[in-house]
Design an enzyme around this catalytic site. Structure first.
Site, short mmCIF file in Angstrom:
data_model
loop_
_atom_site.label_atom_id
_atom_site.label_comp_id
_atom_site.label_asym_id
_atom_site.label_seq_id
_atom_site.Cartn_x
_atom_site.Cartn_y
_atom_site.Cartn_z
N GLU A 1 0.06 52.02 49.60
CA GLU A 1 0.58 50.58 49.59
C GLU A 1 2.14 50.40 50.24
OE1 GLU A 1 -1.58 47.99 46.16
OE2 GLU A 1 -0.20 49.46 45.45
N ASN B 1 -1.94 47.66 52.28
CA ASN B 1 -2.85 48.66 51.66
C ASN B 1 -3.52 49.36 52.94
OD1 ASN B 1 -2.85 47.91 48.34
ND2 ASN B 1 -3.05 46.20 49.68
N THR C 1 2.27 43.96 49.81
CA THR C 1 2.10 45.19 50.21
C THR C 1 0.82 45.24 51.14
OG1 THR C 1 0.63 46.05 48.53
CG2 THR C 1 2.86 46.54 48.26
#
Length: 292
Positions: A243, A195, A193
């Site tokens: 995310e 962020n 992911t």
């Protein structure tokens, strides 16, 4: 100059009705169009609950949206306690007619101006007394008869109903920020992911959950899924994070810009009993997002 004045958070469909009328009226008169807006939001300056207010647009986003409608000029007046004490007459005389050279003012159905908080009809009287022409506009509703307002849009986004919010905005809601380092648990699950740290800290986050999104980075667009929330399966804290798993993408974008545009909500955020159960759900989430 023909002037419209207000905060215009979100520059939603109701605002657009006013602003398109502003642009067309200015052209008919052979004059320029100017929007006078404020920063920060008056509630951030005047009300005790200002810490709870979140915005639909950053100042730069708002300016871009205003110019995209065809407005010739956008002027930002710093909103301070001293400024808030000016009456309707003082504001129209000193700013609209004086500083910005207004010959006419355009008023929406719910305009409020000045410390005396006059409504459109009373503003009209004061403006005409100062020699300003007044152009009135009506309110706008979306299918179903809902009157569009920034408050209603904030409520929809906060509940996760990004589709209804987009219908009232006239465009899809998005967040923009910089990619920062995370705990990399997503990568161990096969779902790395990005962020995000928002560029505008007061920008409103959609309600906690998983969303189908469009992602822009490195000058390209991708599909993806975004989780907003506290990550209850892997984190005991309460801080909310944004995310985003970008589909078919595996490049290092730490420190780079990221724009996440919300297409629809897939599910609420919840805690799973194990990382394996979370991984299985993420596989289903990805399939659901691809279908949106």
């Amino acid at each position: 100059m023909v002037v419209a004045t207000g905060f215009f958070d979100g520059v939603h469909l109701g605002h657009r009705l006013v602003l398109e009328r502003l642009v067309s009226s200015a052209k008919e008169r052979g004059e320029g169009s100017v929007v006078v807006t404020f920063w920060p939001h008056p509630r951030n300056v005047l009300q005790d609950d200002a810490r709870n207010l979140r915005l639909l647009t950053s100042l730069s986003e708002k300016k871009d949206l205003l110019y995209s409608i065809g407005v010739d000029q956008v002027e930002v007046v710093p909103f301070t306690r001293a400024f808030s004490r000016k009456s309707t007459r003082e504001y129209l005389e000193e700013y609209v007619a004086g500083r910005f050279g207004g010959t006419a003012i355009l008023l929406g159905y719910d305009n409020r101006i000045g410390s005396d908080l006059l409504g459109p009809d009373k503003i009209k009287e004061v403006a005409e007394g100062l020699g300003l022409d007044v152009i009135m506009t009506d309110c706008l509703s979306v299918p179903g008869g809902v009157v569009v307002s920034s408050t209603k849009i904030r409520e929809a986004i906060s509940s996760g109903d990004v589709v209804s919010a987009s219908e009232m905005l006239g465009y899809k809601y998005s967040l923009t920020g910089v990619v920062v380092a995370g705990n990399r648990i997503g990568r161990t699950l096969g779902f790395p992911t990005a962020n995000m740290k928002l560029y505008e800290p007061l920008k409103l986050l959609p309600g906690n959950g998983v969303y189908s999104v469009e992602v822009e980075s490195l000058g390209r667009k991708f599909k993806g899924m975004c989780n907003i929330g506290t990550r209850p399966t892997v984190n005991a804290g309460s801080d909310r994070t944004v995310e985003t798993n970008i589909f078919d993408f595996d490049e290092d974008i730490y420190g780079l810009d990221l724009k996440v545009t919300f297409l629809g909500k897939i599910r609420d955020e919840r805690r799973f009993d194990s990382l394996e159960a979370l991984k299985n759900q993420l596989i289903l989430d990805r399939q659901a997002c691809i279908g949106v």
